[in-house]
Design a protein around this motif. Structure first.
Motif, short mmCIF file in Angstrom:
data_model
loop_
_atom_site.label_atom_id
_atom_site.label_comp_id
_atom_site.label_asym_id
_atom_site.label_seq_id
_atom_site.Cartn_x
_atom_site.Cartn_y
_atom_site.Cartn_z
N ALA A 4 0.83 -1.20 0.00
CA ALA A 4 0.00 0.00 0.00
C ALA A 4 0.87 1.25 0.00
N ALA A 5 1.90 1.26 0.83
CA ALA A 5 2.79 2.42 0.88
C ALA A 5 3.52 2.60 -0.43
N SER A 6 3.92 1.48 -1.05
CA SER A 6 4.61 1.54 -2.33
C SER A 6 3.70 2.13 -3.42
N ASP A 7 2.44 1.66 -3.45
CA ASP A 7 1.50 2.19 -4.43
C ASP A 7 1.28 3.68 -4.23
N ARG A 8 1.12 4.07 -2.98
CA ARG A 8 0.89 5.50 -2.72
C ARG A 8 2.09 6.32 -3.19
N ALA A 9 3.28 5.84 -2.90
CA ALA A 9 4.47 6.58 -3.31
C ALA A 9 4.55 6.66 -4.84
N ARG A 10 4.20 5.57 -5.53
CA ARG A 10 4.22 5.59 -7.00
C ARG A 10 3.24 6.60 -7.56
N TYR A 11 2.02 6.57 -7.03
CA TYR A 11 0.98 7.45 -7.56
C TYR A 11 1.32 8.92 -7.26
N ASP A 12 1.87 9.17 -6.08
CA ASP A 12 2.25 10.54 -5.75
C ASP A 12 3.37 11.03 -6.68
N ARG A 13 4.36 10.16 -6.94
CA ARG A 13 5.44 10.56 -7.84
C ARG A 13 4.92 10.78 -9.26
N GLY A 357 -1.73 20.13 0.92
CA GLY A 357 -1.22 19.85 -0.41
C GLY A 357 -0.97 18.39 -0.67
N ASP A 358 -0.85 17.56 0.38
CA ASP A 358 -0.71 16.11 0.18
C ASP A 358 -2.00 15.55 -0.40
N ARG A 359 -1.91 14.35 -0.98
CA ARG A 359 -3.08 13.70 -1.57
C ARG A 359 -3.57 12.56 -0.70
N VAL A 360 -4.87 12.39 -0.70
CA VAL A 360 -5.50 11.17 -0.19
C VAL A 360 -6.14 10.50 -1.40
N TRP A 361 -5.81 9.21 -1.59
CA TRP A 361 -6.31 8.44 -2.72
C TRP A 361 -7.53 7.63 -2.29
N PHE A 362 -8.59 7.71 -3.10
CA PHE A 362 -9.86 7.06 -2.81
C PHE A 362 -10.15 6.01 -3.87
#
Length: 400
Positions: A4-13, A357-362
């Motif tokens: 989950a953390a990896s996916d979040r980091a990928r999507y944010d980048r 400014g950070d994102r929350v992914w839904f």
């Protein structure tokens, strides 16, 4: 770093240079879900349900894969637009009373050859004839069979309220009514078992409900297999060259294709794998479609507020129709506010690590409805956006 953390980091980048709110489709997950649907279909073609995708570029992408053939559309205007766009096998799976659309269909040889329309009432034929004007093209007709499960001598009905034709004899009578009318040709039969394909059977913490759903679905599959087979045989006696028999959906692929009478299965939601599809025991999809809302406030410890977020899905109103805060893990709605029209507070210890400014992914509860809120989908491969493509809305098309 966990998945989950990896996916979040990928999507944010991948989306760092884009402003939120935004929506993305993870192509690795999308393609894996498509491959799994083909595996589950066991060699029978999958007709893509466009309402669950609502993006021409992704419809083209999945139809380029072996195992997928044709589109199941949801309005006549959409069907005609898709035919004009080069899609040559479109099944309009819901009856229409779009007179202007039928005037176009019956006057355009290309559209008439590409589009088949569902019919379950001779009155629908009357409306098409009244709309014809000078149009002389033959309309391709698909007959719809009611699939609902009838219990206790008909006193209890389980399933969607769709076609009025339940028995093989009734469907054959409808076929005769179409065959008697000049300007129409019966090409297919459709029978969508919503109570199997669209109802999850994995309900953690609700063992009695889960057992009841599984018992209902087991009985429904047995009953429908016999009745659908008999109905198709009855129609084939009148229409030996019937082109297709369509059934099922993402949640019922294996059981639907197991029936000899069925020639193709419909599916679409499984490509995006929205949150409602976490509740099935027979398959596991990979979340492929997500949307991001930006943090705009930090009201206090353990709370952040994101812009927007109140985009519930259709169906019976309930918590399962709400988007779920997905990444980072550990956020939940405030019970007094829920997801709001213009802002949504989210609670949880992880909120203290988020900054403005950070994102929350839904994840949305249902599939294609997400595209009615965004005009573009950013297609991500790894940690990069490889393309941004318009949704139906982005092309100025709001069919429903």
């Amino acid at each position: 770093m966990n998945s989950a953390a990896s996916d979040r980091a990928r999507y944010d980048r991948a989306t760092a240079g884009l402003d939120a709110p935004l929506a993305l489709v993870d192509l690795d997950a999308f393609d894996a879900n498509a491959a799994d649907l083909v595996r589950r279909a066991g060699g029978k073609p999958i007709r893509v349900a466009s309402k669950s995708v609502r993006c021409r570029a992704l419809l083209e992408r999945v139809l380029a894969r072996d195992g997928f053939a044709g589109i199941m559309a949801f309005t006549l205007a959409e069907s005609l637009w898709l035919a004009e766009s080069g899609f040559d096998d479109v099944l309009l799976a819901y009856p229409s009373v779009d007179r202007a659309g039928f005037a176009r269909l019956t006057s355009d040889p290309k559209a008439a050859a590409a589009v088949s329309v569902v019919v379950d009432d001779p009155a629908q034929l009357d409306l098409i004839d009244a709309a014809r004007g000078d149009g002389g093209e033959t309309v391709r007709v698909c007959l719809e069979l009611d699939t609902s499960l009838s219990l206790l001598g008909g006193r209890v009905r389980v399933g969607a309220r769709r076609s009025p034709h339940r028995s093989p004899a009734a469907l054959a009578d409808l076929a005769r009514a179409v065959l008697r009318r000049p300007g129409f040709r019966v090409v297919g039969v459709m029978a969508y078992e919503a109570h199997v394909a669209g109802v999850g059977d994995r309900l953690p913490g609700r063992p009695l409900r889960q057992g009841a759903v599984r018992a209902m679905q087991s009985a429904a599959r047995r009953e429908l297999a016999a009745r659908r087979g008999a109905a198709v045989r009855a129609v084939r006696e009148l229409v030996p060259d019937l082109e297709f028999v369509n059934g099922g959906g993402t949640g019922s692929v294996e059981s639907t294709v197991a029936e000899d009478a069925v020639t193709e299965v419909a599916a679409g939601s499984g490509l995006y794998s929205p949150r409602l599809f976490d509740l099935y025991s027979s398959f596991r999809g990979r979340p492929a479609a997500l949307f991001a809302q930006p943090v705009v406030r930090r009201p206090g410890p353990g709370v952040v507020t994101v812009l927007g977020g109140g985009i519930p899905a259709s169906g019976p109103a309930g918590r399962d129709r709400l988007p779920v805060p997905w990444l980072p893990r550990g956020l939940r709605y405030d019970g007094q506010e829920g997801p709001g029209e213009v802002q949504t507070p989210l609670l949880g210890r992880v909120a203290d690590a988020l900054r403005v400014g950070d994102r929350v992914w839904f994840r949305h509860a249902k599939a294609g409805e997400l595209c009615e809120r965004f005009d573009r989908l950013h297609l991500v491969r790894g940690d990069a956006v490889v393309e941004s493509v318009p949704t139906y809305r982005g092309e100025g098309r709001t069919f429903l």
